[in-house]
Structures are given as C-alpha cells and as structure tokens.
Design a protein around this motif. Sequence first.
Motif, PDB file in Angstrom:
ATOM      1  N   PRO A  19       0.796  -1.235   0.000  1.00 51.55           N
ATOM      2  CA  PRO A  19       0.000   0.000   0.000  1.00 51.55           C
ATOM      3  C   PRO A  19       0.829   1.287   0.000  1.00 51.55           C
ATOM      4  O   PRO A  19       0.296   2.364  -0.274  1.00 51.55           O
ATOM      5  CB  PRO A  19      -0.836  -0.100   1.290  1.00 51.55           C
ATOM      6  N   GLN A  45      10.030  -5.194   2.917  1.00 44.04           N
ATOM      7  CA  GLN A  45       8.965  -5.880   3.688  1.00 44.04           C
ATOM      8  C   GLN A  45       8.119  -6.739   2.759  1.00 44.04           C
ATOM      9  O   GLN A  45       7.796  -7.878   3.065  1.00 44.04           O
ATOM     10  CB  GLN A  45       8.106  -4.839   4.427  1.00 44.04           C
ATOM     11  N   HIS A  46       7.739  -6.181   1.628  1.00 43.44           N
ATOM     12  CA  HIS A  46       7.107  -6.987   0.574  1.00 43.44           C
ATOM     13  C   HIS A  46       8.133  -7.178  -0.534  1.00 43.44           C
ATOM     14  O   HIS A  46       8.850  -6.242  -0.896  1.00 43.44           O
ATOM     15  CB  HIS A  46       5.838  -6.322   0.056  1.00 43.44           C
ATOM     16  N   TYR A  47       8.207  -8.385  -1.067  1.00 43.19           N
ATOM     17  CA  TYR A  47       9.325  -8.742  -1.949  1.00 43.19           C
ATOM     18  C   TYR A  47       8.892  -9.547  -3.168  1.00 43.19           C
ATOM     19  O   TYR A  47       9.607  -9.613  -4.149  1.00 43.19           O
ATOM     20  CB  TYR A  47      10.379  -9.539  -1.151  1.00 43.19           C
ATOM     21  N   ASP A  48       7.715 -10.201  -3.128  1.00 41.29           N
ATOM     22  CA  ASP A  48       7.278 -10.939  -4.319  1.00 41.29           C
ATOM     23  C   ASP A  48       7.076  -9.941  -5.461  1.00 41.29           C
ATOM     24  O   ASP A  48       6.632  -8.808  -5.221  1.00 41.29           O
ATOM     25  CB  ASP A  48       5.935 -11.644  -4.068  1.00 41.29           C
ATOM     26  N   MET A  51       3.766  -8.356  -5.438  1.00 41.80           N
ATOM     27  CA  MET A  51       3.447  -7.493  -4.283  1.00 41.80           C
ATOM     28  C   MET A  51       4.276  -6.205  -4.337  1.00 41.80           C
ATOM     29  O   MET A  51       4.092  -5.311  -3.522  1.00 41.80           O
ATOM     30  CB  MET A  51       3.778  -8.210  -2.966  1.00 41.80           C
ATOM     31  N   SER A  72      10.124 -11.119   5.416  1.00 41.78           N
ATOM     32  CA  SER A  72       9.076 -11.372   6.402  1.00 41.78           C
ATOM     33  C   SER A  72       9.686 -11.703   7.756  1.00 41.78           C
ATOM     34  O   SER A  72      10.845 -12.126   7.849  1.00 41.78           O
ATOM     35  CB  SER A  72       8.204 -12.540   5.944  1.00 41.78           C
ATOM     36  N   HIS A  75       6.828  -8.963  14.154  1.00 40.10           N
ATOM     37  CA  HIS A  75       6.832  -7.493  14.172  1.00 40.10           C
ATOM     38  C   HIS A  75       8.168  -6.949  14.655  1.00 40.10           C
ATOM     39  O   HIS A  75       8.741  -6.037  14.066  1.00 40.10           O
ATOM     40  CB  HIS A  75       5.694  -6.961  15.044  1.00 40.10           C
ATOM     41  N   GLN A  78      11.010  -7.649  12.063  1.00 42.18           N
ATOM     42  CA  GLN A  78      10.889  -6.805  10.871  1.00 42.18           C
ATOM     43  C   GLN A  78      11.237  -5.345  11.209  1.00 42.18           C
ATOM     44  O   GLN A  78      12.073  -4.719  10.545  1.00 42.18           O
ATOM     45  CB  GLN A  78       9.448  -6.887  10.376  1.00 42.18           C
ATOM     46  N   VAL A 104       2.377   0.885   7.983  1.00 44.17           N
ATOM     47  CA  VAL A 104       2.959  -0.466   8.018  1.00 44.17           C
ATOM     48  C   VAL A 104       4.219  -0.480   8.892  1.00 44.17           C
ATOM     49  O   VAL A 104       4.672   0.561   9.354  1.00 44.17           O
ATOM     50  CB  VAL A 104       3.255  -0.992   6.586  1.00 44.17           C
ATOM     51  N   ASN A 105       4.765  -1.666   9.123  1.00 45.33           N
ATOM     52  CA  ASN A 105       5.934  -1.750  10.003  1.00 45.33           C
ATOM     53  C   ASN A 105       7.108  -0.930   9.456  1.00 45.33           C
ATOM     54  O   ASN A 105       7.886  -0.356  10.225  1.00 45.33           O
ATOM     55  CB  ASN A 105       6.347  -3.214  10.178  1.00 45.33           C
ATOM     56  N   GLU A 137      -1.400  -1.887  12.922  1.00 47.79           N
ATOM     57  CA  GLU A 137      -1.324  -0.606  12.194  1.00 47.79           C
ATOM     58  C   GLU A 137      -1.675   0.566  13.099  1.00 47.79           C
ATOM     59  O   GLU A 137      -1.151   1.664  12.918  1.00 47.79           O
ATOM     60  CB  GLU A 137      -2.274  -0.619  10.981  1.00 47.79           C
ATOM     61  N   HIS A 214      -7.000 -10.038   4.344  1.00 42.85           N
ATOM     62  CA  HIS A 214      -5.632 -10.292   4.808  1.00 42.85           C
ATOM     63  C   HIS A 214      -5.358  -9.806   6.229  1.00 42.85           C
ATOM     64  O   HIS A 214      -4.261  -9.997   6.729  1.00 42.85           O
ATOM     65  CB  HIS A 214      -4.613  -9.651   3.852  1.00 42.85           C
ATOM     66  N   HIS A 246      -4.066 -12.891  -0.923  1.00 38.23           N
ATOM     67  CA  HIS A 246      -2.855 -12.397  -0.248  1.00 38.23           C
ATOM     68  C   HIS A 246      -2.091 -13.608   0.297  1.00 38.23           C
ATOM     69  O   HIS A 246      -2.704 -14.543   0.817  1.00 38.23           O
ATOM     70  CB  HIS A 246      -3.281 -11.473   0.897  1.00 38.23           C
ATOM     71  N   PRO A 247      -0.749 -13.585   0.199  1.00 36.87           N
ATOM     72  CA  PRO A 247       0.007 -14.765   0.667  1.00 36.87           C
ATOM     73  C   PRO A 247      -0.263 -15.113   2.128  1.00 36.87           C
ATOM     74  O   PRO A 247      -0.213 -16.289   2.505  1.00 36.87           O
ATOM     75  CB  PRO A 247       1.477 -14.372   0.461  1.00 36.87           C
ATOM     76  N   ARG A 248      -0.587 -14.120   2.924  1.00 35.05           N
ATOM     77  CA  ARG A 248      -0.860 -14.380   4.343  1.00 35.05           C
ATOM     78  C   ARG A 248      -2.078 -15.284   4.544  1.00 35.05           C
ATOM     79  O   ARG A 248      -2.128 -16.063   5.495  1.00 35.05           O
ATOM     80  CB  ARG A 248      -1.107 -13.033   5.036  1.00 35.05           C
TER      81      ARG A 248
HETATM   82  C1  UD1 Z   1       1.262  -5.639   5.672  1.00 34.83           C
HETATM   83  C2  UD1 Z   1       0.876  -4.481   6.607  1.00 34.83           C
HETATM   84  C3  UD1 Z   1      -0.612  -4.190   6.446  1.00 34.83           C
HETATM   85  C4  UD1 Z   1      -0.980  -3.968   4.991  1.00 34.83           C
HETATM   86  C5  UD1 Z   1      -0.513  -5.158   4.170  1.00 34.83           C
HETATM   87  C6  UD1 Z   1      -0.810  -4.998   2.697  1.00 34.83           C
HETATM   88  C7  UD1 Z   1       2.136  -4.348   8.716  1.00 34.83           C
HETATM   89  C8  UD1 Z   1       2.069  -4.580  10.173  1.00 34.83           C
HETATM   90  N1  UD1 Z   1       1.092  -4.831   8.000  1.00 34.83           N
HETATM   91  O1  UD1 Z   1       0.542  -6.787   6.106  1.00 34.83           O
HETATM   92  O2  UD1 Z   1      -0.922  -3.016   7.186  1.00 34.83           O
HETATM   93  O3  UD1 Z   1      -2.372  -3.791   4.897  1.00 34.83           O
HETATM   94  O4  UD1 Z   1       0.902  -5.307   4.343  1.00 34.83           O
HETATM   95  O5  UD1 Z   1      -0.502  -6.184   2.000  1.00 34.83           O
HETATM   96  O6  UD1 Z   1       3.078  -3.755   8.241  1.00 34.83           O
HETATM   97  N2  UD1 Z   1       4.415 -12.466   2.161  1.00 34.83           N
HETATM   98  C9  UD1 Z   1       4.801 -13.040   0.989  1.00 34.83           C
HETATM   99  N3  UD1 Z   1       5.350 -12.242   0.017  1.00 34.83           N
HETATM  100  C10 UD1 Z   1       5.531 -10.917   0.187  1.00 34.83           C
HETATM  101  C11 UD1 Z   1       5.140 -10.346   1.406  1.00 34.83           C
HETATM  102  C12 UD1 Z   1       4.576 -11.118   2.379  1.00 34.83           C
HETATM  103  O7  UD1 Z   1       4.654 -14.238   0.787  1.00 34.83           O
HETATM  104  O8  UD1 Z   1       6.030 -10.253  -0.739  1.00 34.83           O
HETATM  105  C13 UD1 Z   1       3.789 -13.332   3.210  1.00 34.83           C
HETATM  106  C14 UD1 Z   1       4.763 -13.868   4.209  1.00 34.83           C
HETATM  107  O9  UD1 Z   1       4.340 -15.141   4.568  1.00 34.83           O
HETATM  108  C15 UD1 Z   1       4.577 -12.936   5.410  1.00 34.83           C
HETATM  109  C16 UD1 Z   1       3.090 -12.595   5.311  1.00 34.83           C
HETATM  110  O10 UD1 Z   1       2.818 -12.561   3.910  1.00 34.83           O
HETATM  111  O11 UD1 Z   1       4.929 -13.505   6.601  1.00 34.83           O
HETATM  112  C17 UD1 Z   1       2.724 -11.279   5.927  1.00 34.83           C
HETATM  113  O12 UD1 Z   1       3.516 -10.211   5.391  1.00 34.83           O
HETATM  114  P1  UD1 Z   1       3.731  -8.875   6.267  1.00 34.83           P
HETATM  115  O13 UD1 Z   1       4.434  -7.822   5.478  1.00 34.83           O
HETATM  116  O14 UD1 Z   1       4.322  -9.226   7.586  1.00 34.83           O
HETATM  117  O15 UD1 Z   1       2.286  -8.398   6.603  1.00 34.83           O
HETATM  118  P2  UD1 Z   1       1.007  -8.242   5.664  1.00 34.83           P
HETATM  119  O16 UD1 Z   1      -0.025  -9.174   6.153  1.00 34.83           O
HETATM  120  O17 UD1 Z   1       1.372  -8.251   4.223  1.00 34.83           O
END
Ligand code: UD1
Length: 368
Positions: A19, A45-48, A51, A72, A75, A78, A104-105, A137, A214, A246-248
């Motif tokens: 976001p 933090q996001h790497y795919d 994403m 990943s 909290h 990260q 976000v973090n 958040e 998510h 979402h991957p989560r």
């Molecule tokens: C984060 C934000 C959230 C936002 C969301 C948008 C925080 C606390 N949360 O949540 O506010 O709404 O992003 O997507 O910062 N993963 C992948 N590939 C990626 C990224 C994440 O597979 O590129 C998976 C991993 O298993 C990871 C899980 O998603 O552990 C969560 O990722 P993370 O960045 O910790 O939190 P989001 O749920 O994405």
Amino acid sequence: MTDAPAHTPVIWHVTGARPNFPKAAPVLRALEARGWAQRLVHTGQHYDDNMSTIFFEQLSLPKPDLNLGVGSGSHAVQTGTIMIRLEELWSAERPALVVVYGDVNSTVAAAMVTSKLGIPLAHVEAGLRSFDRTMPEEVNRLVTDRLSDLLLATSVDAVGHLAREGVDGDRVVLVGNPMIDTLLAHRDELGRHRLAGVPELAGLSGAYAVATLHRPANVDSDAALAGLVAALRATADQVPVVLPVHPRSRGGLTRAGLFEHPQVHAVEPLGYLEFLSLVDGSALVVTDSGGIQEETTVLGVPCLTLRPNTERPVTITDGTNRLVTAEGLADAVAAALAAGRPAQWKVPPLWDGHAGERIAEAVEALLR
Ligand code: UD1
C-alpha cells in the motif's frame, strides 16, 4: 534517483509494503518537479514481484536507490531489522528530511530512526485512528504521528484526532489523498481488457464481486476464518466472487474450503492496474483492506468492509463504504446487488488528484 552534489539537501522516502507504493508515487513526482534531490528506500517488507516490482513498473516509480531486503518476520524482527539498517545508512549519509507513508511496520521503523537521529520527519496519511490497538497498524500510526514534525492528513477527521491528541496545529496540513492522485492518474487506463492477462477470469461475464482478506484478526485464526468463509460462500451463492489471494491468507482460506465453491475464482495477487480494473468493473467489493475502502469510494463501487471499525470513517460518511459482520454479509450483499451501483456519490474533500503537489509544498515549506 536524482544525482546530488555533496552538501545538497536530500529528501529520503521510505516505502516497503504494497500500500505504500501508490501513496509515494505522486509525492516523489511533485518534489522532483520542484527540483529537490531525492532518494528512495525499499525496506523489502514486501518482496514478491506481484506485491512489489509490478507496482514500481505500473506506477512509473523510480527504481529504489536501496533495498534493505528485510523480508518477512515477526513485528519485532521486521521493525528492528529495518531500524538497524536505516540507522547505519543515515549515520553515513544524513537526509535533510524523511517522508514515511501509511501505517505499516516499515513506516514506524523509519519514523523511530529518523526521530532519534534528529532528522525532520514527514508522515503522509497522518491522524487516521481506528481506536483499536489490537491492530498493529494502529500502534504504528500512534507512534509515527507522535514523532512526526509534519503531519499530512488525508481527511478532516484525521486533523481532528491530531488536535485532540495535542499536536500543534501548525504542524498539521490537510493535503488530501495521494493514493487517489494515483488512481485518478490511471483512471482512463482501467478497463476489463486488462484482465486478459488473468486466464482464470477468461470465462467471467456479467456481474461479479471482488473480495480481499488479509487482516490478521480475520485470517490468522481458523475460528475467525470459518465464519468468514461461510459468509463468502453465501456471497458466492448469489454472485461470482473473484478473490486475489494475499500470501498471508492462502493457507487458511484453502483449509477452510473457500476455493471449493464453484463460483469462487481465486487468483494470485494482481498488479495495480489489473486489480483496480477488476474493482472498477465489479458490482461490489468485500474487503478488510484500508486502501480499498478509499478506492471504491472514488470509483463509486459499493464496499462492504469485514471489520468492526475503520480508521477511514470518511469512506462511510462521504463514500460507498459500510462495515459488516460475517453474519450480516450475505444480506448486505443481497441488498447491494438489488440496489446496484450508485448513479451519483460523494467523494471526500481534496481527493482531487492534487494531494502530491500539496504535500510537496508543505515539505518544501518545512525545509525552507
Ligand atoms: C502488511 C501491513 C498491512 C498492509 C498489508 C498490505 C504491517 C504490520 N502490515 O501486512 O498493514 O495492509 O501489508 O498487504 O506492516 N508475504 C509473501 N510475500 C511478500 C510479502 C509477504 O509471501 O512479498 C507473506 C509472508 O508469509 C509474510 C506474510 O505474507 O509472513 C505477511 O507479510 P507482512 O508484510 O508481515 O504483513 P502483511 O499481512 O502483508
């Protein structure tokens, strides 16, 4: 990004999660137009690719000057890893000012380092409050705002929250919503042809709903997921549901049997243009995202938000959003389908495509 001779003041931007990217793009562009030297950090933090990379390409964001590659983690892991790497970086090369985005973090980590190094800090999307500290958040928002020198608010209610928290009004500027700048800049490119690249949706015709889920409170426990999946299945009984996963939430939704429903179309996370094109063509959206509540408000798409609260109440008072429970979802979907998309709708003040320029002006005023 911009080459800067030694001693030129450099504005640094920190992004990290999906976001952040559409919020940062118009700000970078507006500051560049004013001639400022800038650097862009991606925390990783996001790497795919779907994403992150695709957003940089579609939004014409400059390649980050640096990717911290944190990935990943919990909290603390990260946030702490981002802090350690940014402190090293900025101790060697001191920013004139740092801009952080959203909640976000990556946002809070950068805010803490910036503040402790005594560097001016600007927060884009300041003052939003869900008043629910079980949301990570909300903690990120409170800490980031407390530390910020310039608080850039998207809505009038956010300005009110900051005033009630005792923030000096001189530091708060109502600038509108830069994410909406990005949406309006791409409005004409949205169209269902964009979905040609998503083979799972080739057979989709007629009305459909888009769903995204998510939030940890919704998807991290099997108990919460069971109720939500029953509600989404009841939705899919009424209208086909397209769900970019979402991957989560992939594992939990699969275990709970959502994808066995013949009218649920699960797809990989989509690019910016593909996703908004899908939303723009939909009958309604079911979501627990923050940003999507805002985007549906501007596109005039009914939005049912599966949360007990929202930090974006302006999308309810001045938009197309409403909060629903899992138990209430099927009836709310039926009502939204019967009502159809609104012919006219309100949009919050200053969500007009020019927030980036107002942010650049406020940042420049602080630096001067
Ligand atoms: C984060 C934000 C959230 C936002 C969301 C948008 C925080 C606390 N949360 O949540 O506010 O709404 O992003 O997507 O910062 N993963 C992948 N590939 C990626 C990224 C994440 O597979 O590129 C998976 C991993 O298993 C990871 C899980 O998603 O552990 C969560 O990722 P993370 O960045 O910790 O939190 P989001 O749920 O994405």
